[in-house]
Design a protein around this motif. Sequence first.
Motif, PDB file in Angstrom:
ATOM      1  N   ILE A   1     -45.253  21.805  31.469  1.00  0.00           N
ATOM      2  CA  ILE A   1     -44.263  20.857  31.962  1.00  0.00           C
ATOM      3  C   ILE A   1     -44.758  20.182  33.253  1.00  0.00           C
ATOM      4  O   ILE A   1     -44.369  19.051  33.551  1.00  0.00           O
ATOM      5  N   ASP A   2     -45.638  20.876  33.979  1.00  0.00           N
ATOM      6  CA  ASP A   2     -46.116  20.314  35.246  1.00  0.00           C
ATOM      7  C   ASP A   2     -46.903  19.024  35.049  1.00  0.00           C
ATOM      8  O   ASP A   2     -46.942  18.169  35.941  1.00  0.00           O
ATOM      9  N   VAL A   3     -47.558  18.904  33.900  1.00  0.00           N
ATOM     10  CA  VAL A   3     -48.294  17.662  33.634  1.00  0.00           C
ATOM     11  C   VAL A   3     -47.306  16.505  33.476  1.00  0.00           C
ATOM     12  O   VAL A   3     -47.504  15.424  34.038  1.00  0.00           O
TER      13      VAL A   3
ATOM     14  N   ALA B   1     -44.278  16.489  34.723  1.00  0.00           N
ATOM     15  CA  ALA B   1     -43.641  16.279  36.033  1.00  0.00           C
ATOM     16  C   ALA B   1     -44.526  15.405  36.916  1.00  0.00           C
ATOM     17  O   ALA B   1     -44.043  14.502  37.609  1.00  0.00           O
ATOM     18  N   THR B   2     -45.825  15.660  36.881  1.00  0.00           N
ATOM     19  CA  THR B   2     -46.757  14.874  37.688  1.00  0.00           C
ATOM     20  C   THR B   2     -46.819  13.430  37.190  1.00  0.00           C
ATOM     21  O   THR B   2     -46.848  12.483  37.979  1.00  0.00           O
ATOM     22  N   ALA B   3     -46.822  13.267  35.880  1.00  0.00           N
ATOM     23  CA  ALA B   3     -46.877  11.921  35.297  1.00  0.00           C
ATOM     24  C   ALA B   3     -45.614  11.127  35.637  1.00  0.00           C
ATOM     25  O   ALA B   3     -45.680   9.936  35.979  1.00  0.00           O
TER      26      ALA B   3
ATOM     27  N   TRP C   1     -43.634  11.776  38.177  1.00  0.00           N
ATOM     28  CA  TRP C   1     -43.704  11.611  39.640  1.00  0.00           C
ATOM     29  C   TRP C   1     -44.509  10.366  40.000  1.00  0.00           C
ATOM     30  O   TRP C   1     -44.153   9.605  40.893  1.00  0.00           O
ATOM     31  N   ALA C   2     -45.604  10.177  39.268  1.00  0.00           N
ATOM     32  CA  ALA C   2     -46.526   9.069  39.570  1.00  0.00           C
ATOM     33  C   ALA C   2     -46.121   7.776  38.882  1.00  0.00           C
ATOM     34  O   ALA C   2     -46.749   6.739  39.103  1.00  0.00           O
TER      35      ALA C   2
ATOM     36  N   LEU D   1     -46.175   7.100  35.553  1.00  0.00           N
ATOM     37  CA  LEU D   1     -47.004   6.742  34.400  1.00  0.00           C
ATOM     38  C   LEU D   1     -46.136   6.380  33.190  1.00  0.00           C
ATOM     39  O   LEU D   1     -45.022   6.865  33.043  1.00  0.00           O
TER      40      LEU D   1
ATOM     41  N   LEU E   1     -50.353   8.138  29.983  1.00  0.00           N
ATOM     42  CA  LEU E   1     -50.553   9.591  29.881  1.00  0.00           C
ATOM     43  C   LEU E   1     -51.364   9.940  28.631  1.00  0.00           C
ATOM     44  O   LEU E   1     -52.225  10.820  28.669  1.00  0.00           O
ATOM     45  N   ALA E   2     -51.084   9.224  27.534  1.00  0.00           N
ATOM     46  CA  ALA E   2     -51.790   9.518  26.283  1.00  0.00           C
ATOM     47  C   ALA E   2     -53.296   9.325  26.426  1.00  0.00           C
ATOM     48  O   ALA E   2     -54.081   9.986  25.757  1.00  0.00           O
TER      49      ALA E   2
ATOM     50  N   SER F   1     -55.018   9.952  29.126  1.00  0.00           N
ATOM     51  CA  SER F   1     -55.553  10.715  30.263  1.00  0.00           C
ATOM     52  C   SER F   1     -56.498  11.817  29.812  1.00  0.00           C
ATOM     53  O   SER F   1     -56.501  12.215  28.649  1.00  0.00           O
TER      54      SER F   1
END
Lengths: 448, 448
Positions: free
Chosen positions: A401-403, A405-407, A409-410, A412, A417-418, A420
């Motif tokens: 989930i952190d990925v 959350a970071t996406a 947050w930023a 994206l 994201l797909a 990345s």
Amino acid sequence: MGRDRLLVIGGDAAGMSAAAQARRLRPEMRITVLEQGPDVSFSACGIPYWVGGVVADRDLLIARTPAQFAAQDIDVRTGTRAEGIDLGAGTVRTGTGETLGYDRLVVATGGRPARPPVPGLDAEGVHGVHRLADGADMRAAIAAGAKRAVVLGGGYIGLEMAEVLRARGLEVTVVLADPLPMAQLDPDMGERVCAAMGAMGIDVRPGEPVREVETDADGVARAVRTDAGAYEADLVVLGLGMGPEAALAADAGLQLGSTGAVEVDRTQRSVSHPEVSAAGDCSQTWSRITGAAMHVALGTHANKQGRVAGSVIAGTPARFAGVLGTALTKVGDTEVALTGLSSAAAEEAGYACRAETISATTRAGYYPGAEEITVKLISERGSGALLGAQIVGGPGSGKRIDVFATAIWAGLTAEELAGSDLSYAPPFSPTYDPVLVAARVSSRIEQG
Amino acid sequence: MGRDRLLVIGGDAAGMSAAAQARRLRPEMRITVLEQGPDVSFSACGIPYWVGGVVADRDLLIARTPAQFAAQDIDVRTGTRAEGIDLGAGTVRTGTGETLGYDRLVVATGGRPARPPVPGLDAEGVHGVHRLADGADMRAAIAAGAKRAVVLGGGYIGLEMAEVLRARGLEVTVVLADPLPMAQLDPDMGERVCAAMGAMGIDVRPGEPVREVETDADGVARAVRTDAGAYEADLVVLGLGMGPEAALAADAGLQLGSTGAVEVDRTQRSVSHPEVSAAGDCSQTWSRITGAAMHVALGTHANKQGRVAGSVIAGTPARFAGVLGTALTKVGDTEVALTGLSSAAAEEAGYACRAETISATTRAGYYPGAEEITVKLISERGSGALLGAQIVGGPGSGKRIDVFATAIWAGLTAEELAGSDLSYAPPFSPTYDPVLVAARVSSRIEQG
């Protein structure tokens, strides 16, 4: 600067972070922390695991002791309750009759378990999951032979308590008002959680809000009654959520927000009295996505908000950057994680949203220990901006989930994201990590 | 569109992704795939685990068979080698003497194990880790009683092969030219990997490039000689990296880049001949951070590049977004992950960089199974832009690299990442996830 006396009310995550950060930046500051309980800096989140015997020793839950803070020249006074704040005079009155002056004040009075007006909810044998004493009480009840537990509420505290009590051999019933556990999830994901709880032998009773806790002649809780019936209980656990403990602040005249928590600006200063800061579970925060006011009781935010408060008080600019509402828990081997908005919350916030659900495995399908993982991704129709994500799956699922959350947050999009460059090796993920699969499906051009 | 005959050379990740994507978008297209080997769509990354017996069956490594592609109306011809491309005529000549015309061509000839000009490196008993036949050969050697293995190279293939051979009870020596294994890591992190290998009983010989593979009278490899001595071997494993297999493309006149791989634009079309696309290990790619040309042989990129090629050929816009160089592997219980630039690579690329290393635990310190994790974060001095991250630690460490990869992908600064809302629960992380601790330390104002 003249402002050399810092007084902190509350010695848990937010208060101690504020004190420690102020000390780091301003060695000359006089710092006093008032804590009504016997401990500071303990992990409330660890209480279920101590009750469950996963964590053997209470003291392991205490990150730092008053003596350790004293070594940093932070005067921590446990067993000292703040009874009143006089904002005009700049003083705090304690339960011991003392009056302490301050130049800067941090209100970090924390949260408290929600206790709706249900008869019997204050009875003996109804346990919060909030203070170490709560954990000790539950351990004592189990040691004394408790066989049946009823957990009120299906949020993460409810799930964790149900898991550990079941693992200790108790019969566990979870009664909840919502139609499914983990109500922040979309229903299809919540159903997976419900099924996992059932598979562990937990009796889940959705759509059954508690109506009464029935007590015996001694006033001890003995059963939980809902509209559907009564469930006998040797142990009742309060898992109805956490509210802000903001009475002291409100009585002093600090502005509360719509959530009932102390309203602060992004530097954690009270909007009505900027010489006072508030941080942690007693303070109101805001959604990074929608900007809306939120109240989220979680140690991670409390720590960060406390640091921001401490920095600002010490004269170093800092600001809190908001929350997504990221949460992670497990029930047995099933991991449950979410961040950002659910489909319903996204629509409520005015987004035309798109939700895609994919199933995959946590490792390469041929690698031993590959477990099923289901990912739901919520994005804005048209722009593709990511709004929320939910994960339910076996070991190795949740922290992904952190990925998301970071996406989020930023800022994206699903398509960004797909594309990345996430890691891959057979013991850790399929060639396309489930995160990427969800993002890819969400970035496909919408059909007709 | 007239371009209705698609010919794909190479039936692994990139080629089959291109074919499948073109089929998805253009049902009427005639699609033929030439594959010189017996299999398509197999997981080369799984070969070490098959050799090690972690994966029991070769067929598990095959994601899809030619018959499955045939059901999608993709004509896969295994055992068919492309011998020459005539760009002018738009034809490909096969080893069976056939000449096939194409309207659009995808070159996906893959990579090949690097074989520096060292005497004996082509001897029997020296095994690549590239084709399923390589895995079968190594399994046969072990079954025949091989006791001593020498692995050439300390990259991730070398690490994985050393791990699995050691786990099968062989004496394993790893000889490498670099001063430490996993040379993309900063030295302090590489030392941790080296120590973990040593603790598994692997004999690591850094700074010892292979000088000769000594053979017996039958021409079978028997020892590996370096400047420091000779290591007897029943089995020699080639782990010296993967280069592009670009000879066919070069002979045809397709432009190669500085890496020796086929130079393509961001739509995966050849810069010299846009009617030809190239994808996967035979093609050149680029760093998302520096823009520099790179060659990275990895299934994840191959899949994505193949999809891009297939989309573009089918007339649907798509572009490859570059790579960070994310990598993940493990040696025993030690997980090793990296993304973006190392300190040395960042300096080489002209960044004034800052590197911070932190140690933490994978779970709350008091929760069973909490393992040590070390995180190194490289950021640009001044701007705080994230440039690279490295992780070495126990189970649960490695996949955290994806958070850094996403943050770098999105252009976040260390401070922005430090404020982000990552998940927390005691079974999964400390209150501050190690990712956040590294980001926080990296965002602290630099000391005088």
